[in-house]
Design a protein around this motif. Structure first.
Motif, short mmCIF file in Angstrom:
data_model
loop_
_atom_site.label_atom_id
_atom_site.label_comp_id
_atom_site.label_asym_id
_atom_site.label_seq_id
_atom_site.Cartn_x
_atom_site.Cartn_y
_atom_site.Cartn_z
N ALA A 221 0.82 -1.22 0.00
CA ALA A 221 0.00 0.00 0.00
C ALA A 221 0.85 1.26 0.00
O ALA A 221 0.30 2.37 -0.03
CB ALA A 221 -0.93 0.00 1.21
N SER A 222 2.19 1.12 0.02
CA SER A 222 3.05 2.30 0.08
C SER A 222 2.93 3.13 -1.20
O SER A 222 2.66 2.59 -2.27
CB SER A 222 4.51 1.87 0.27
OG SER A 222 4.98 1.18 -0.88
N PRO A 223 3.12 4.44 -1.09
CA PRO A 223 3.01 5.31 -2.28
C PRO A 223 3.91 4.89 -3.43
O PRO A 223 3.52 4.96 -4.59
CB PRO A 223 3.42 6.69 -1.72
CG PRO A 223 3.09 6.62 -0.27
CD PRO A 223 3.37 5.21 0.14
N GLN A 226 2.37 1.80 -5.06
CA GLN A 226 1.12 2.19 -5.71
C GLN A 226 1.37 3.00 -6.99
O GLN A 226 0.61 2.89 -7.96
CB GLN A 226 0.26 2.99 -4.73
CG GLN A 226 -0.35 2.16 -3.61
CD GLN A 226 -1.36 1.16 -4.12
OE1 GLN A 226 -2.35 1.52 -4.76
NE2 GLN A 226 -1.12 -0.13 -3.85
N GLN A 230 0.03 1.93 -10.59
CA GLN A 230 -0.72 2.85 -11.44
C GLN A 230 -0.14 2.88 -12.85
O GLN A 230 -0.87 2.89 -13.86
CB GLN A 230 -0.70 4.26 -10.84
CG GLN A 230 -1.55 5.27 -11.59
CD GLN A 230 -3.03 4.99 -11.46
OE1 GLN A 230 -3.59 5.06 -10.37
NE2 GLN A 230 -3.68 4.66 -12.57
N ALA A 286 -5.19 -2.90 -2.18
CA ALA A 286 -4.99 -1.61 -1.50
C ALA A 286 -5.44 -0.46 -2.40
O ALA A 286 -6.05 0.51 -1.94
CB ALA A 286 -3.51 -1.44 -1.14
N TYR A 287 -5.15 -0.59 -3.70
CA TYR A 287 -5.58 0.44 -4.66
C TYR A 287 -7.10 0.54 -4.73
O TYR A 287 -7.67 1.63 -4.68
CB TYR A 287 -5.01 0.11 -6.05
CG TYR A 287 -5.47 1.05 -7.14
CD1 TYR A 287 -4.75 2.19 -7.44
CD2 TYR A 287 -6.64 0.76 -7.86
CE1 TYR A 287 -5.18 3.06 -8.43
CE2 TYR A 287 -7.06 1.63 -8.86
CZ TYR A 287 -6.34 2.78 -9.14
OH TYR A 287 -6.78 3.63 -10.12
N ASN A 289 -9.26 -0.42 -2.53
CA ASN A 289 -9.87 -0.03 -1.26
C ASN A 289 -9.76 1.48 -1.00
O ASN A 289 -10.40 1.98 -0.09
CB ASN A 289 -9.19 -0.78 -0.10
CG ASN A 289 -9.63 -2.23 -0.05
OD1 ASN A 289 -10.67 -2.60 -0.57
ND2 ASN A 289 -8.83 -3.08 0.59
N LYS A 290 -8.92 2.15 -1.81
CA LYS A 290 -8.77 3.58 -1.59
C LYS A 290 -10.08 4.27 -1.98
O LYS A 290 -10.28 5.04 -2.61
CB LYS A 290 -7.60 4.16 -2.39
CG LYS A 290 -6.25 3.78 -1.78
CD LYS A 290 -5.11 4.52 -2.42
CE LYS A 290 -4.91 4.14 -3.86
NZ LYS A 290 -3.71 4.76 -4.46
#
Length: 290
Positions: A221-223, A226, A230, A286-287, A289-290
């Motif tokens: 889930a870290s930037p 992610q 993306q 994680a993406y 769930n944002k």
């Protein structure tokens, strides 16, 4: 001769509709008086009777105009296609009525047959009629395109389930497919380029996936992770040869579900290292769930 009001009273069609038929060249009055009044003779009334007949069969005005305008128009083929569409609509109504009867009895019931691809099939048939040259260019022949339509008809329950899964509803799926048909030549050229460059595309996709799963000590889930995800998702959208627009609100959920498949997980892990599939799944989860 009859006035437009008399024709409206005789047929039950509004005067505005008759005016519109005149404007689009579907039904011209026999003559127009100096004061602009439309007058209709027997020959025009016979044509109106034909128009009403075809409208009753659910033909579109553009199709009716073509049938009446062109002496050598293949009416038999048009009748057969329209019969197929009306049969589909009848079957859909029968299924909806059966569904309502079950619901009235308080029975829990859900069947995707009741929500079939009637509108989608209609769009495919219309596209075939209006874009014969493109159909032949990219499909090989009209007959091959018909076989594609028949395959959809034969498997419409499964197609409907996947449509709902990927787009949330059959209606949204149909709209997406209409977008595809509206951009059909561009989409076919894109598919051609994707095929020609498939090795480069696969390599780039693998490189991004390898980059995504390279350091699995980082939180999925870290930037940083992610951001790589993306990039991979954007690349997938850009190189998709099946859709001209959005992939569908449920597309990535389907991808996530795929990582739960043992075969897919094993193949992914063999290619990118043990645990790569689970790590990618966690990143995607994680993406979403944002």
């Amino acid at each position: 001769m009859k006035t437009i009001s008399q024709v409206a009273g005789l047929t039950g069609i509004s005067t505005r509709t008759l005016q519109y038929y005149d404007e689009i060249g579907l039904l011209k009055p026999s003559e127009t008086t100096a004061k602009g009044y439309r007058l209709y003779g027997d020959e025009v009334l016979e044509r109106l009777q034909q128009i009403l007949f075809f409208k009753e069969l659910d033909f579109k005005l553009k199709e009716i105009k073509e049938i009446l305008r062109t002496p050598d128009f293949d009416k038999l083929s048009a009748y057969r296609n329209q019969k197929k569409l009306l049969t589909l609509k009848r079957d859909r109504l029968d299924k909806l009525i059966a569904l309502l009867e079950k619901l009235e009895r308080g029975e829990p019931y859900m069947n995707f047959e009741a929500f079939n691809l009637n509108e989608y099939i209609d769009a495919l048939e219309q596209f075939k009629r209006e874009n014969a040259e493109e159909v032949v260019k990219y499909w090989g022949s009209v007959e091959d395109f018909d076989q594609f339509i028949n395959r959809v008809l034969d498997d419409q329950d499964n197609v409907a389930r996947l449509a709902v899964k990927q787009f949330g509803s059959v209606e949204k799926y149909t709209e997406a497919m209409k977008q595809n048909l509206a951009h059909f030549p561009e989409l076919m050229e894109k598919a051609k380029k994707v095929q020609e460059n498939k090795d480069d595309i696969l390599k780039r996709s693998d490189d991004l996936f390898r980059k995504l799963t390279a350091d699995r000590s980082k939180s999925p889930a870290s930037p940083e992770v992610q951001e790589i995800l993306q990039e991979l998702m954007d690349f997938t959208r850009e190189t998709s040869a099946r859709w001209s627009g959005d992939l569908g609100e449920g597309y990535w959920d389907m991808v996530l579900e795929g990582y739960g498949n043992e075969l897919i997980r094993n193949v992914t892990d063999q290619k990118f290292g043990e645990g790569a599939a689970d790590y990618a799944a966690e990143a995607l989860r994680a993406y979403l769930n944002k």
